[in-house]
Design a protein around this motif. Sequence first.
Motif: not given
Length: 448
Positions: A60, A25, A71, A22, A324, A327-328, A66-67, A321, A64
């Motif tokens: 899953r 991100y 990853s 988190n 992800r 934040h999406g 990879e974003k 997840e 997350a």
Amino acid sequence: MREEVTAKRISIIGGGLAGALNAVYLGSKGYVVDVYESKSDIRTSIKYGGRSINLALSARGLAALEKVGLSKMIKDVGIPMPGRIVHHINGKTSYMAYGKKGEYLLSISRSNLNKELLTAAEKLPNVTIHCEHKLIDLDVDNSKLTFNVNDLSEKQVYADVIFGNDGANSIVRKQLMKRMRINYTQEFIDHGYKEISMPPKNDNYAMDPNGLHIWARQTFMMIALPNKDKSFTCTLFLPFKSFDEIKTKEDILAFFQKEFPDSIPLYGEEHLINEYFSNPVGSMISIKCDPYHFEDKVIFFGDAAHAMVPFFGQGMNSALEDVRVFHGLLDEVHDNFGLAMKEFTEKRNKDAKAICDLSMQNYIEMRSHVTFKTFIIKKRVDNCLHWLMPNTFIPKYSMVSFTLIPYHEVVERALWQDKIIFGVTKLVGLFSLAFGVLLARKIHVRLS
């Protein structure tokens, strides 16, 4: 038109997997982020007391990571496990693929993953990690946090938004429950777990590293996941009363000789005894609650919102997840934290409840069903239908582990697919019966 950003300084309580990711991100978006971890720094301190149980990273969790470009780095420190290796009581083994070719779980150390995520977060200039800061009070209305620092002093800080990523025993959640109505349930299961490491043999793996090993014994089981250093992290899942009955080294050797005889030479008797009596018995809990947020000020997710038993390997994956998904949603509402929090609670709660239930159910499958012929036949039918209709029919395990289909949709689709399988099996059975009757009549006519 982009709405005004409603938060600038953010406090994350908990530097575990979800908290560290988190921070990556949020830090990547330019927020000033402070991560407060109650324990000492896992990367430098021998005092760190976190769990060491190995994790099975799947689609899953990888999505997350990879974003935020992590990853590949994580894949490099993991070991692919494309299937289960089932150890039968007679010492023989059998292999069951988890999914299609190229689909696998990734065996990874919890502590190593946590270290990588913390380091990635700390590389961002606007992220600061504060270890040995234990939250002792949360004034929600004034967004004020009070910490015990190094067991020596207290410190108060203010934040625009507070994230509770502090695990199943979340202080943030407990403090919020004093301030607002939160529906909350928890369930401890009557089985505990104990870790037992399996060292390398002749500088190599003692068993095949290309799979998750399972010793399924109906009412309990043992599993083993490979590590990069050629050891295995084994975990014994057993009723607490059974753990209580094992008191001496003779007891442990007799138990393993009866239930897991093929494992004793792999451990070595002395090592097995030392590991068993050195490591504690852990408990497992399932937590469900609703809602996950308070106005636009506080939100908690990961184990703090939906801790689950580890039998579907989704505790970590669902927590990552969560990051992800949140934040999406935050991107969709142009950084309006209040809207994102409300949407997250509404969207994620039914998924969290679904995976908590699936995880509980999968223990029965792992410890028992994997040895049944009916289970093996059903898996083959599943795989056959998936091959014929790859986009329409996806086995439940594959939906959970190798897709991003929301968990509650997985449950709904699995029920529908089970009806199809039942129908196909029934049709095949009727066809076989009819064919048998016709064959019997033909034989009878010839004999007459």
